[in-house]
Design a protein around this motif. Structure first.
Motif, PDB file in Angstrom:
ATOM      1  N   ASP A 156       0.811  -1.221   0.000  1.00 39.60           N
ATOM      2  CA  ASP A 156       0.000   0.000   0.000  1.00 39.60           C
ATOM      3  C   ASP A 156       0.843   1.269   0.000  1.00 39.60           C
ATOM      4  O   ASP A 156       0.313   2.366   0.159  1.00 39.60           O
ATOM      5  N   HIS A 157       2.152   1.120  -0.172  1.00 37.51           N
ATOM      6  CA  HIS A 157       3.023   2.276  -0.332  1.00 37.51           C
ATOM      7  C   HIS A 157       3.055   2.672  -1.804  1.00 37.51           C
ATOM      8  O   HIS A 157       2.796   1.853  -2.691  1.00 37.51           O
ATOM      9  N   PRO A 158       3.402   3.917  -2.112  1.00 39.95           N
ATOM     10  CA  PRO A 158       3.531   4.290  -3.524  1.00 39.95           C
ATOM     11  C   PRO A 158       4.674   3.539  -4.190  1.00 39.95           C
ATOM     12  O   PRO A 158       5.722   3.314  -3.577  1.00 39.95           O
ATOM     13  N   VAL A 159       4.474   3.136  -5.432  1.00 41.53           N
ATOM     14  CA  VAL A 159       5.546   2.504  -6.189  1.00 41.53           C
ATOM     15  C   VAL A 159       6.632   3.545  -6.454  1.00 41.53           C
ATOM     16  O   VAL A 159       6.339   4.729  -6.676  1.00 41.53           O
ATOM     17  N   VAL A 160       7.903   3.124  -6.406  1.00 45.56           N
ATOM     18  CA  VAL A 160       9.021   4.047  -6.603  1.00 45.56           C
ATOM     19  C   VAL A 160      10.012   3.472  -7.620  1.00 45.56           C
ATOM     20  O   VAL A 160       9.785   2.398  -8.168  1.00 45.56           O
ATOM     21  N   HIS A 161      11.093   4.201  -7.855  1.00 47.61           N
ATOM     22  CA  HIS A 161      12.046   3.868  -8.920  1.00 47.61           C
ATOM     23  C   HIS A 161      11.334   3.816 -10.271  1.00 47.61           C
ATOM     24  O   HIS A 161      11.591   2.934 -11.105  1.00 47.61           O
ATOM     25  N   ILE A 162      10.439   4.769 -10.459  1.00 50.81           N
ATOM     26  CA  ILE A 162       9.634   4.821 -11.678  1.00 50.81           C
ATOM     27  C   ILE A 162      10.160   5.904 -12.609  1.00 50.81           C
ATOM     28  O   ILE A 162      10.253   7.078 -12.226  1.00 50.81           O
ATOM     29  N   ALA A 163      10.539   5.517 -13.826  1.00 50.50           N
ATOM     30  CA  ALA A 163      10.957   6.464 -14.851  1.00 50.50           C
ATOM     31  C   ALA A 163       9.726   6.964 -15.607  1.00 50.50           C
ATOM     32  O   ALA A 163       8.631   6.402 -15.507  1.00 50.50           O
ATOM     33  N   PHE A 164       9.920   8.028 -16.378  1.00 52.26           N
ATOM     34  CA  PHE A 164       8.809   8.628 -17.118  1.00 52.26           C
ATOM     35  C   PHE A 164       8.143   7.605 -18.026  1.00 52.26           C
ATOM     36  O   PHE A 164       6.912   7.521 -18.092  1.00 52.26           O
ATOM     37  N   GLU A 165       8.943   6.815 -18.725  1.00 56.29           N
ATOM     38  CA  GLU A 165       8.393   5.787 -19.620  1.00 56.29           C
ATOM     39  C   GLU A 165       7.524   4.796 -18.858  1.00 56.29           C
ATOM     40  O   GLU A 165       6.462   4.373 -19.342  1.00 56.29           O
ATOM     41  N   ASP A 166       7.957   4.416 -17.672  1.00 53.02           N
ATOM     42  CA  ASP A 166       7.190   3.469 -16.856  1.00 53.02           C
ATOM     43  C   ASP A 166       5.820   4.048 -16.506  1.00 53.02           C
ATOM     44  O   ASP A 166       4.788   3.366 -16.603  1.00 53.02           O
ATOM     45  N   ALA A 167       5.821   5.310 -16.076  1.00 57.05           N
ATOM     46  CA  ALA A 167       4.566   5.958 -15.693  1.00 57.05           C
ATOM     47  C   ALA A 167       3.635   6.093 -16.893  1.00 57.05           C
ATOM     48  O   ALA A 167       2.431   5.819 -16.792  1.00 57.05           O
ATOM     49  N   SER A 193      15.467  13.728 -15.602  1.00 53.73           N
ATOM     50  CA  SER A 193      15.614  13.105 -16.911  1.00 53.73           C
ATOM     51  C   SER A 193      14.609  11.972 -17.025  1.00 53.73           C
ATOM     52  O   SER A 193      14.307  11.283 -16.056  1.00 53.73           O
ATOM     53  N   MET A 194      14.084  11.775 -18.202  1.00 55.68           N
ATOM     54  CA  MET A 194      12.924  10.906 -18.369  1.00 55.68           C
ATOM     55  C   MET A 194      13.216   9.432 -18.079  1.00 55.68           C
ATOM     56  O   MET A 194      12.295   8.651 -17.848  1.00 55.68           O
ATOM     57  N   ASP A 195      14.498   9.054 -18.075  1.00 54.01           N
ATOM     58  CA  ASP A 195      14.812   7.657 -17.807  1.00 54.01           C
ATOM     59  C   ASP A 195      15.307   7.442 -16.385  1.00 54.01           C
ATOM     60  O   ASP A 195      15.750   6.354 -16.041  1.00 54.01           O
ATOM     61  N   SER A 196      15.271   8.482 -15.564  1.00 58.90           N
ATOM     62  CA  SER A 196      15.748   8.350 -14.190  1.00 58.90           C
ATOM     63  C   SER A 196      14.639   7.871 -13.266  1.00 58.90           C
ATOM     64  O   SER A 196      13.495   8.314 -13.361  1.00 58.90           O
ATOM     65  N   GLY A 197      14.996   6.959 -12.374  1.00 61.82           N
ATOM     66  CA  GLY A 197      14.089   6.532 -11.316  1.00 61.82           C
ATOM     67  C   GLY A 197      14.797   6.679  -9.989  1.00 61.82           C
ATOM     68  O   GLY A 197      16.009   6.475  -9.892  1.00 61.82           O
ATOM     69  N   PHE A 198      14.087   7.048  -8.993  1.00 61.85           N
ATOM     70  CA  PHE A 198      14.653   7.246  -7.657  1.00 61.85           C
ATOM     71  C   PHE A 198      13.745   6.575  -6.625  1.00 61.85           C
ATOM     72  O   PHE A 198      12.567   6.295  -6.909  1.00 61.85           O
ATOM     73  N   PRO A 199      14.240   6.369  -5.405  1.00 62.01           N
ATOM     74  CA  PRO A 199      13.398   5.761  -4.364  1.00 62.01           C
ATOM     75  C   PRO A 199      12.361   6.717  -3.808  1.00 62.01           C
ATOM     76  O   PRO A 199      11.597   6.339  -2.915  1.00 62.01           O
ATOM     77  N   HIS A 200      12.330   7.953  -4.340  1.00 58.76           N
ATOM     78  CA  HIS A 200      11.321   8.908  -3.891  1.00 58.76           C
ATOM     79  C   HIS A 200      10.517   9.476  -5.065  1.00 58.76           C
ATOM     80  O   HIS A 200       9.945  10.553  -4.966  1.00 58.76           O
ATOM     81  N   THR A 201      10.466   8.723  -6.185  1.00 55.19           N
ATOM     82  CA  THR A 201       9.745   9.193  -7.365  1.00 55.19           C
ATOM     83  C   THR A 201       8.713   8.165  -7.818  1.00 55.19           C
ATOM     84  O   THR A 201       9.049   7.007  -8.060  1.00 55.19           O
ATOM     85  N   GLY A 202       7.468   8.615  -7.923  1.00 58.27           N
ATOM     86  CA  GLY A 202       6.367   7.776  -8.381  1.00 58.27           C
ATOM     87  C   GLY A 202       5.445   8.590  -9.272  1.00 58.27           C
ATOM     88  O   GLY A 202       5.900   9.470 -10.007  1.00 58.27           O
ATOM     89  N   PHE A 203       4.145   8.358  -9.174  1.00 59.95           N
ATOM     90  CA  PHE A 203       3.202   9.082 -10.019  1.00 59.95           C
ATOM     91  C   PHE A 203       1.767   8.784  -9.602  1.00 59.95           C
ATOM     92  O   PHE A 203       1.511   7.869  -8.816  1.00 59.95           O
ATOM     93  N   ARG A 204       0.858   9.583 -10.118  1.00 59.27           N
ATOM     94  CA  ARG A 204      -0.573   9.283 -10.080  1.00 59.27           C
ATOM     95  C   ARG A 204      -1.161   9.647 -11.435  1.00 59.27           C
ATOM     96  O   ARG A 204      -0.546  10.390 -12.210  1.00 59.27           O
ATOM     97  N   CYS A 205      -2.329   9.140 -11.722  1.00 61.49           N
ATOM     98  CA  CYS A 205      -2.923   9.307 -13.047  1.00 61.49           C
ATOM     99  C   CYS A 205      -4.115  10.272 -13.004  1.00 61.49           C
ATOM    100  O   CYS A 205      -4.716  10.509 -11.963  1.00 61.49           O
ATOM    101  N   VAL A 206      -4.448  10.770 -14.176  1.00 58.86           N
ATOM    102  CA  VAL A 206      -5.677  11.533 -14.356  1.00 58.86           C
ATOM    103  C   VAL A 206      -6.421  10.968 -15.564  1.00 58.86           C
ATOM    104  O   VAL A 206      -5.894  10.147 -16.323  1.00 58.86           O
ATOM    105  N   LYS A 207      -7.660  11.418 -15.702  1.00 61.45           N
ATOM    106  CA  LYS A 207      -8.503  10.959 -16.817  1.00 61.45           C
ATOM    107  C   LYS A 207      -9.357  12.139 -17.252  1.00 61.45           C
ATOM    108  O   LYS A 207      -9.901  12.863 -16.406  1.00 61.45           O
ATOM    109  N   ASP A 208      -9.472  12.321 -18.553  1.00 56.79           N
ATOM    110  CA  ASP A 208     -10.301  13.410 -19.054  1.00 56.79           C
ATOM    111  C   ASP A 208     -11.749  13.226 -18.628  1.00 56.79           C
ATOM    112  O   ASP A 208     -12.247  12.099 -18.550  1.00 56.79           O
ATOM    113  N   TYR A 209     -12.439  14.343 -18.382  1.00 60.92           N
ATOM    114  CA  TYR A 209     -13.869  14.282 -18.088  1.00 60.92           C
ATOM    115  C   TYR A 209     -14.619  14.208 -19.407  1.00 60.92           C
ATOM    116  O   TYR A 209     -14.391  14.989 -20.316  1.00 60.92           O
ATOM    117  N   ASN A 210     -15.505  13.211 -19.525  1.00 60.67           N
ATOM    118  CA  ASN A 210     -16.309  13.047 -20.746  1.00 60.67           C
ATOM    119  C   ASN A 210     -17.786  13.107 -20.417  1.00 60.67           C
ATOM    120  O   ASN A 210     -18.201  12.572 -19.399  1.00 60.67           O
TER     121      ASN A 210
END
Length: 343
Positions: free
Chosen positions: A163-174, A326-343
Motif C-alpha cells: 500500500d506504499h507508492p511505487v518508486v524507482h519509476i521512470a517517465f516511460e514506466d509511468a 531526466s525521463m529515464d531516471s528513477g529514484f526511491p522517492h519518485t512515483g506518479f498518479r494518473c488523471v482521466k479526461d472528463y467526458n
C-alpha cells in the motif's frame, strides 16, 4: 530509448488572485473508482512565498477544464497488477547501454565500469553528519539491483509495502502504466490546481501553516537533512497512501511521500513564455526541454515533494514547487498518479 541514469550523480560516484472554480452545484458528478472529479477553474500559477525558486516565476493566469484524478499515488499493489498482466519491465530493471549514454556526455568521458552499467537505480543513504547540500553524490548511491521490486537494492522487498507508492519509476514506466489503465499523466497546471484543493491561493496543499508545524499533515523530512530525521511524521521513507489527511478535493499525499511525474517537458523559462499569452487554457507545457544546469538532457516535470524534502534542502511540498528529472531516471522517492479526461 537513451537512458541517462541521473548522469551528474552517477559520475560523481565514478500578483495574487483568488482562484475561480466551478460552483458546487455543478460539481456533483460521478468519478471512476479511486478517482475524484477536479472542477474546472482559473488561477494564478507560480511562486507565492519567499521560498519560491526562479523557475516558479512569473506568476501567470491559467485556466483548466475539469478532469478526474487518482486520489492516491499509484501503489506497489496496483503496479504489480499491471506488470503481472503485461510482463512490463521497468527502466531500472534494464541494463544500461554505454553507446547510448555517452551521446549525452562530454566528449572524452571515460566509460564507467561494467558494474555501473548493470540494471539498477539510485538509493538514498543517510550521511553521518552535515554535508554540502549542493553535492547530491553525498547521499545518492548507485545500486545494482535496485528497482520498484527491491527499493533499497538486493535483499529489500515490497511484500510489507503493497500500500506504499511505487518508486524507482521512470517517465516511460509511468506513461506505459497510464496507457494500460486508460488514463494519462496530469499536466503541470492540472497538478498544481488539484493540489490547491479549492483553497484560496495556499502555499501548501493543507493551507498556509508552515511545514515545521505540519508534520502530521504529510510525509517529509523533519530534522537536519541528510543526516538526522526526527521522524515526527512517523516514517523514514515512504508511507502507506492515505496515512495523512487529504486536501479539500479528497486527494492524498499531494505534498510529500514521493515526487510525481507530470506530462510536461521542463523548461526553465516556460512560465515567462506563458505569461506573454495572457490567460493560458489547458497548457501542455513547452515544446522543448531546457535545464541550463544540464542542457543536453531532456527532462520532464515532477511535482509534490517527497519524504526527503525539508525547508533547509527542498521545500518540494509547496503547491508551486517545480522539480525536473531526466525521463529515464528513477529514484526511491519518485512515483506518479494518473488523471482521466472528463467526458
Amino acid at each position: 530509448m537513451i537512458r541517462l541514469v541521473s548522469i551528474p550523480v552517477l559520475f560523481a560516484v565514478i500578483s495574487s488572485c483568488s482562484p475561480k472554480k466551478e460552483t458546487q452545484e455543478n460539481f456533483h458528478l460521478k468519478s471512476p473508482d479511486n478517482m475524484v472529479l477536479i472542477p474546472a477553474g482559473t488561477f494564478y500559477m507560480g511562486g507565492k512565498s519567499e521560498q519560491a525558486a526562479f523557475d516558479e516565476f512569473p506568476r501567470h493566469k491559467v485556466s483548466v477544464s475539469r478532469f478526474h484524478m487518482d486520489i492516491t499515488e499509484v501503489t506497489n499493489r496496483a503496479f504489480k497488477e499491471f506488470t503481472d498482466q503485461t510482463g512490463y519491465i521497468t527502466v531500472a530493471e534494464r541494463n544500461i547501454s554505454w553507446e547510448d549514454l555517452k551521446q549525452q556526455l562530454p566528449v572524452g568521458t571515460p566509460e564507467p565500469a561494467d558494474s555501473l552499467l548493470r540494471a539498477g537505480s539510485l538509493v538514498f543513504t543517510m550521511t553521518e553528519g552535515p554535508v554540502d547540500p549542493r553535492d547530491y553524490s553525498q547521499w545518492w548511491r548507485w545500486t545494482v539491483g535496485a528497482s520498484w521490486r527491491n527499493p533499497e537494492g538486493p535483499g529489500s522487498t515490497i511484500i510489507q509495502r503493497m500500500d506504499h507508492p511505487v518508486v524507482h519509476i521512470a517517465f516511460e514506466d509511468a506513461q506505459t502504466y497510464c496507457k494500460w489503465a486508460g488514463k494519462r499523466l496530469p499536466t503541470e497546471a492540472e497538478w498544481e490546481w488539484a493540489s490547491m484543493g479549492g483553497l484560496d491561493d495556499p502555499v501548501y496543499p493543507w493551507g498556509n501553516e508552515p511545514a515545521e508545524k505540519s508534520s502530521k499533515k504529510a510525509n517529509f523530512w523533519q530534522g537536519f537533512f541528510p543526516f538526522k530525521n526526527s521522524l515526527l511524521d512517523g516514517y523514514l521513507t515512504t508511507a502507506p497512501v492515505k496515512s495523512y489527511p487529504p486536501n479539500k478535493y479528497g486527494l492524498f499525499d499531494m505534498a510529500g511521500n514521493v515526487w510525481e511525474w507530470c506530462a510536461d517537458k521542463y523548461h526553465f523559462r516556460a512560465y515567462l513564455e506563458d505569461k506573454k499569452k495572457g490567460v493560458v487554457e489547458n497548457p501542455k507545457g513547452p515544446k522543448e526541454s531546457l535545464d541550463p544546469d544540464e542542457p543536453k538532457i531532456p527532462k520532464y516535470v515532477i511535482r509534490g515533494g517527497s519524504f526527503l524534502c525539508n525547508d533547509d534542502y527542498c521545500s518540494g511540498y509547496r503547491v508551486s514547487r517545480r522539480m525536473k528529472s531526466s525521463m529515464d531516471s528513477g529514484f526511491p522517492h519518485t512515483g506518479f498518479r494518473c488523471v482521466k479526461d472528463y467526458n
